[in-house]
Design a protein around this motif. Sequence first.
Motif, mmCIF file in Angstrom:
data_model
loop_
_atom_site.group_PDB
_atom_site.id
_atom_site.type_symbol
_atom_site.label_atom_id
_atom_site.label_comp_id
_atom_site.label_asym_id
_atom_site.label_seq_id
_atom_site.Cartn_x
_atom_site.Cartn_y
_atom_site.Cartn_z
ATOM 1 N N UNK A 1 0.833 -1.193 0.000
ATOM 2 C CA UNK A 1 0.000 0.000 0.000
ATOM 3 C C UNK A 1 0.878 1.257 0.000
ATOM 4 N N UNK A 2 0.556 2.199 -0.894
ATOM 5 C CA UNK A 2 1.307 3.452 -0.944
ATOM 6 C C UNK A 2 0.716 4.427 0.070
ATOM 7 N N UNK A 3 1.471 4.690 1.125
ATOM 8 C CA UNK A 3 0.935 5.415 2.268
ATOM 9 C C UNK A 3 0.854 6.937 2.055
ATOM 10 N N UNK A 4 1.475 7.443 0.975
ATOM 11 C CA UNK A 4 1.397 8.874 0.675
ATOM 12 C C UNK A 4 0.688 9.124 -0.655
ATOM 13 N N UNK A 5 -0.050 8.143 -1.122
ATOM 14 C CA UNK A 5 -0.696 8.234 -2.421
ATOM 15 C C UNK A 5 -1.601 9.469 -2.504
ATOM 16 N N UNK A 6 -1.410 10.248 -3.580
ATOM 17 C CA UNK A 6 -2.232 11.429 -3.807
ATOM 18 C C UNK A 6 -1.745 12.682 -3.114
ATOM 19 N N UNK A 7 -0.793 12.550 -2.198
ATOM 20 C CA UNK A 7 -0.256 13.724 -1.510
ATOM 21 C C UNK A 7 0.850 14.369 -2.349
ATOM 22 N N UNK A 8 1.165 15.617 -2.043
ATOM 23 C CA UNK A 8 2.202 16.351 -2.770
ATOM 24 C C UNK A 8 3.293 16.782 -1.809
ATOM 25 N N UNK A 9 4.531 16.510 -2.200
ATOM 26 C CA UNK A 9 5.694 16.920 -1.413
ATOM 27 C C UNK A 9 6.543 17.888 -2.220
ATOM 28 N N UNK A 10 6.916 18.993 -1.608
ATOM 29 C CA UNK A 10 7.800 19.992 -2.214
ATOM 30 C C UNK A 10 9.150 19.910 -1.519
ATOM 31 N N UNK A 11 10.204 19.722 -2.317
ATOM 32 C CA UNK A 11 11.545 19.506 -1.755
ATOM 33 C C UNK A 11 12.499 20.536 -2.334
ATOM 34 N N UNK A 12 13.096 21.349 -1.474
ATOM 35 C CA UNK A 12 14.087 22.325 -1.938
ATOM 36 C C UNK A 12 15.466 21.665 -1.990
ATOM 37 N N UNK A 13 16.309 22.183 -2.871
ATOM 38 C CA UNK A 13 17.616 21.551 -3.046
ATOM 39 C C UNK A 13 17.464 20.127 -3.524
ATOM 40 N N UNK A 14 16.496 19.911 -4.440
ATOM 41 C CA UNK A 14 16.138 18.550 -4.848
ATOM 42 C C UNK A 14 16.902 18.004 -6.030
ATOM 43 N N UNK A 15 17.975 18.682 -6.433
ATOM 44 C CA UNK A 15 18.690 18.247 -7.629
ATOM 45 C C UNK A 15 19.752 17.194 -7.401
ATOM 46 N N UNK A 16 20.120 16.971 -6.152
ATOM 47 C CA UNK A 16 21.191 15.998 -5.878
ATOM 48 C C UNK A 16 21.207 15.674 -4.387
ATOM 49 N N UNK A 17 22.107 14.777 -4.002
ATOM 50 C CA UNK A 17 22.347 14.491 -2.595
ATOM 51 C C UNK A 17 21.103 14.125 -1.813
ATOM 52 N N UNK A 18 20.957 14.721 -0.638
ATOM 53 C CA UNK A 18 19.849 14.403 0.253
ATOM 54 C C UNK A 18 18.507 14.737 -0.399
ATOM 55 N N UNK A 19 18.416 15.877 -1.081
ATOM 56 C CA UNK A 19 17.159 16.284 -1.693
ATOM 57 C C UNK A 19 16.654 15.284 -2.719
ATOM 58 N N UNK A 20 17.537 14.816 -3.572
ATOM 59 C CA UNK A 20 17.138 13.819 -4.572
ATOM 60 C C UNK A 20 16.733 12.512 -3.893
#
Length: 237
Positions: A1-20
């Motif tokens: 079961x996908x527990x975050x299905x339909x939710x939206x997450x915004x991640x800053x610094x998402x191009x590499x490392x921890x963010x990715x």
Amino acid sequence: MMRLKGQTALITGGGRGIGRAVALELAKEGANIVVTARHESEIRETVRMVKQAGVKAMAVQADIRNEEDVWNLVSKTMEKCGRLDILVNNAGIAHRKSVEETSIEEYEEIMDTNVKGLFLCTKHAIPHISKSRNGKIINISSGAGQHGISDLSVYSASKFAVNGFTEALASELSGRAMVYCVCPGAVDTEMYRSMFMDIPMLKPKHVAEKVLELSLPESNVLSGSVIEVYAPPIPQL
């Protein structure tokens, strides 16, 4: 079961490392992902990887130090996804220098990214996150935000600020959203390797796993908690 299905997450610094790593981890649980950074090519690659999990994903180039950019980022998120449930304030920068060697430009770059940028993203996300039944704000801090580190004085100061901001915001948003702070030890990222010679055992995925744990609706961690993350123990033969 996908527990975050339909939710939206915004991640800053998402191009590499921890963010990715966080983007990929949340996508596995069904969250739609919006990633932002100053370098468009990096976040586009993250989006390509995230879409393989079968969720919606969007890259928005932005400088989180600029309020107009942040307003545009949140607006595009709402326009594309219709909701915002989870904000991961991950973007950060460091310069390994003594206080005497640190220029005012370097000081401002660190504080504006690590503190002002986090403040702006949080400020503009709160009205939307407050409407979510699983509203979460997760700030990526550092062990340097709990114990000052030589030649990282300004970076340490910025991360101490993140920890304090987290605790205060949790009180402000009581009953509206949960707020957490994750403080990893040394993580094997490009930023770390640019300053130190060793290769840490703690990987971005380990931090991302903790972020996922806090993001889940069933998380019972007290809002305002500052949570340390260390490398898993080496198995004994």
